[in-house]
Design a protein around this motif. Sequence first.
Motif, short mmCIF file in Angstrom:
data_model
loop_
_atom_site.label_atom_id
_atom_site.label_comp_id
_atom_site.label_asym_id
_atom_site.label_seq_id
_atom_site.Cartn_x
_atom_site.Cartn_y
_atom_site.Cartn_z
N ARG A 22 -43.92 -17.91 -7.45
CA ARG A 22 -44.21 -19.14 -6.73
C ARG A 22 -42.95 -19.66 -6.01
O ARG A 22 -41.84 -19.55 -6.55
CB ARG A 22 -44.73 -20.21 -7.68
N PRO A 23 -43.11 -20.28 -4.84
CA PRO A 23 -41.95 -20.70 -4.04
C PRO A 23 -41.55 -22.16 -4.20
O PRO A 23 -40.63 -22.61 -3.52
CB PRO A 23 -42.45 -20.46 -2.61
N PHE A 24 -42.19 -22.93 -5.11
CA PHE A 24 -42.03 -24.38 -5.11
C PHE A 24 -40.71 -24.88 -5.67
O PHE A 24 -40.39 -26.06 -5.52
CB PHE A 24 -43.19 -25.04 -5.88
N PHE A 25 -39.91 -24.05 -6.33
CA PHE A 25 -38.66 -24.51 -6.94
C PHE A 25 -37.48 -23.73 -6.36
O PHE A 25 -37.63 -22.62 -5.84
CB PHE A 25 -38.70 -24.36 -8.47
N ASP A 26 -36.30 -24.34 -6.49
CA ASP A 26 -35.08 -23.73 -5.95
C ASP A 26 -34.33 -22.90 -6.98
O ASP A 26 -33.74 -21.87 -6.64
CB ASP A 26 -34.15 -24.82 -5.42
N GLU A 27 -34.33 -23.39 -8.25
CA GLU A 27 -33.61 -22.68 -9.30
C GLU A 27 -34.25 -22.97 -10.64
O GLU A 27 -34.73 -24.09 -10.88
CB GLU A 27 -32.14 -23.09 -9.33
N MET A 28 -34.28 -21.97 -11.50
CA MET A 28 -34.70 -22.16 -12.89
C MET A 28 -33.61 -21.56 -13.78
O MET A 28 -33.36 -20.35 -13.75
CB MET A 28 -36.05 -21.50 -13.18
N VAL A 29 -32.97 -22.43 -14.54
CA VAL A 29 -31.96 -21.99 -15.51
C VAL A 29 -32.64 -21.80 -16.85
O VAL A 29 -33.26 -22.73 -17.37
CB VAL A 29 -30.82 -23.01 -15.61
N VAL A 30 -32.55 -20.60 -17.40
CA VAL A 30 -33.19 -20.26 -18.66
C VAL A 30 -32.15 -20.37 -19.77
O VAL A 30 -31.15 -19.65 -19.76
CB VAL A 30 -33.77 -18.83 -18.64
N ALA A 31 -32.37 -21.29 -20.71
CA ALA A 31 -31.39 -21.55 -21.76
C ALA A 31 -32.00 -21.29 -23.13
O ALA A 31 -33.14 -21.67 -23.39
CB ALA A 31 -30.89 -22.98 -21.68
N ASP A 32 -31.23 -20.67 -24.00
CA ASP A 32 -31.70 -20.35 -25.34
C ASP A 32 -30.48 -20.27 -26.27
O ASP A 32 -29.35 -20.03 -25.81
CB ASP A 32 -32.46 -19.01 -25.33
N TYR A 33 -30.72 -20.46 -27.56
CA TYR A 33 -29.65 -20.29 -28.54
C TYR A 33 -29.12 -18.87 -28.52
O TYR A 33 -27.94 -18.63 -28.71
CB TYR A 33 -30.17 -20.64 -29.94
N ASP A 34 -30.04 -17.91 -28.26
CA ASP A 34 -29.69 -16.50 -28.13
C ASP A 34 -29.48 -16.21 -26.64
O ASP A 34 -30.44 -16.04 -25.89
CB ASP A 34 -30.82 -15.64 -28.70
N LEU A 35 -28.23 -16.17 -26.22
CA LEU A 35 -27.93 -15.96 -24.80
C LEU A 35 -28.52 -14.66 -24.29
O LEU A 35 -29.02 -14.60 -23.16
CB LEU A 35 -26.42 -15.99 -24.57
N GLY A 36 -28.50 -13.62 -25.11
CA GLY A 36 -29.04 -12.33 -24.68
C GLY A 36 -30.52 -12.43 -24.35
O GLY A 36 -31.00 -11.80 -23.38
N ARG A 37 -31.25 -13.21 -25.13
CA ARG A 37 -32.68 -13.37 -24.86
C ARG A 37 -32.89 -14.12 -23.54
O ARG A 37 -33.77 -13.76 -22.76
CB ARG A 37 -33.34 -14.11 -26.02
#
Length: 413
Positions: A22-37
């Motif tokens: 979908r084109p509606f957003f500019d950026e999605m930062v994915v954050a988790d306790y497990d950086l590798g995941r």
Amino acid sequence: MRILLVGAGGVGTAITRIAARRPFFDEMVVADYDLGRAQAAAAATNDPRFRAERIDASDVEAVKNLITQVQADYLLNATDPRFVMTLFTAAQETQTGYLDMAMSLSRPHPERPYEQVGVMLGDEQFAQAPEWERTGRLALVGMGVEPGLSDVFARYAADELFDEIDEIGIRDGSNLTVDGLEFAPSFNIWTTIEECLNPPIVWEKERGWFTTAPFSEPEVFDFPEGIGPVQCVNVEHEEVLLIPRWVGAKRVTFKYGLGEDFIRTLQTLHALGLDRTEGVIVPGPAGPVSVSPRDVVAAGLPDPASLGARMRGKTCAGTWVSGVKDGQDREVYLYHVVDNEWTMAEYGSQAVVWQTAINPVVALELIANGTWTGAGVLGPEAFPPKPFLDLLTAYGSPWAMREQKSYRPNNVR
């Protein structure tokens, strides 16, 4: 729109795979306790709008710092309910929009848990509604599939299908199986235990909210598209807390199609104390340590996100509504069925987590394009339902409706 997605488990990963189209957003930062995941979820999209960060979702200050660093417009919470208030508070204090799929945890009534409510699901969040309204920010709560799409169905029924509603009953069931495993929950077991073993909650217009015993009022509901009859029982769920705030009805219930074997397993866990969250002292190589029994159960079971290749069947989320239209009795079941074979082939995600993940993405797109607007702590029922259902269909995942002529659950008065 810049989105901070906290949680890169099964649902979080499915969110990235759906949103990448979908084109509606500019950026999605994915954050988790497990950086590798988090890195794996972001990299799999092959989309430069995604990147990964590490975050401890229990640390309010760390979350606030990350929100500021990435300049997030919305924090999308894809963690389990233990972290709701941390993330909700961080978003509030940074005046960032917020969306979750499960609400703040309940606490049973200390003396009469199976009759009276104590602290209800979402109470802690709704208590902060005036502050969200004051700052003009939106916290959209309970926007997964259940709660979420089921609530949209309830509002649609009230707006389009009924003049008067007697009961709104969420009914969830599946015929999913996992090859080689007798007990393999298709969703986070920590959350499953929480909602199934807590006192279920019911709402009635003349009585308000009250509780019953776990697994009460069993009934058999015939689910569509080949799933068939499944035994359903009362469990605690957010829809019962959300729907009466915005939709007129005489009764609101939630029943989950667990089946007899699953219920017996949960009852055994409870009898053994393995559903407890408080730590127990056990021997360890470096001396006694405190361990949460529920965390041990979760660690001993396969990750639901890893089960897709071995899973067979369909899952159905839906809202049964009874009432009156044009002077005539009417019953309908509005539903959304997802086939695991299709979600695995199309997205590489198993059906249950994918069905949960698509709805917050649809909601964020409606917010981004200005179709859904509001301030405060609001549930899905607070917004016009038709744009959501139309966009869900445009995503390639249509919903359906069945007129019901013979279904009468045993608790209807």
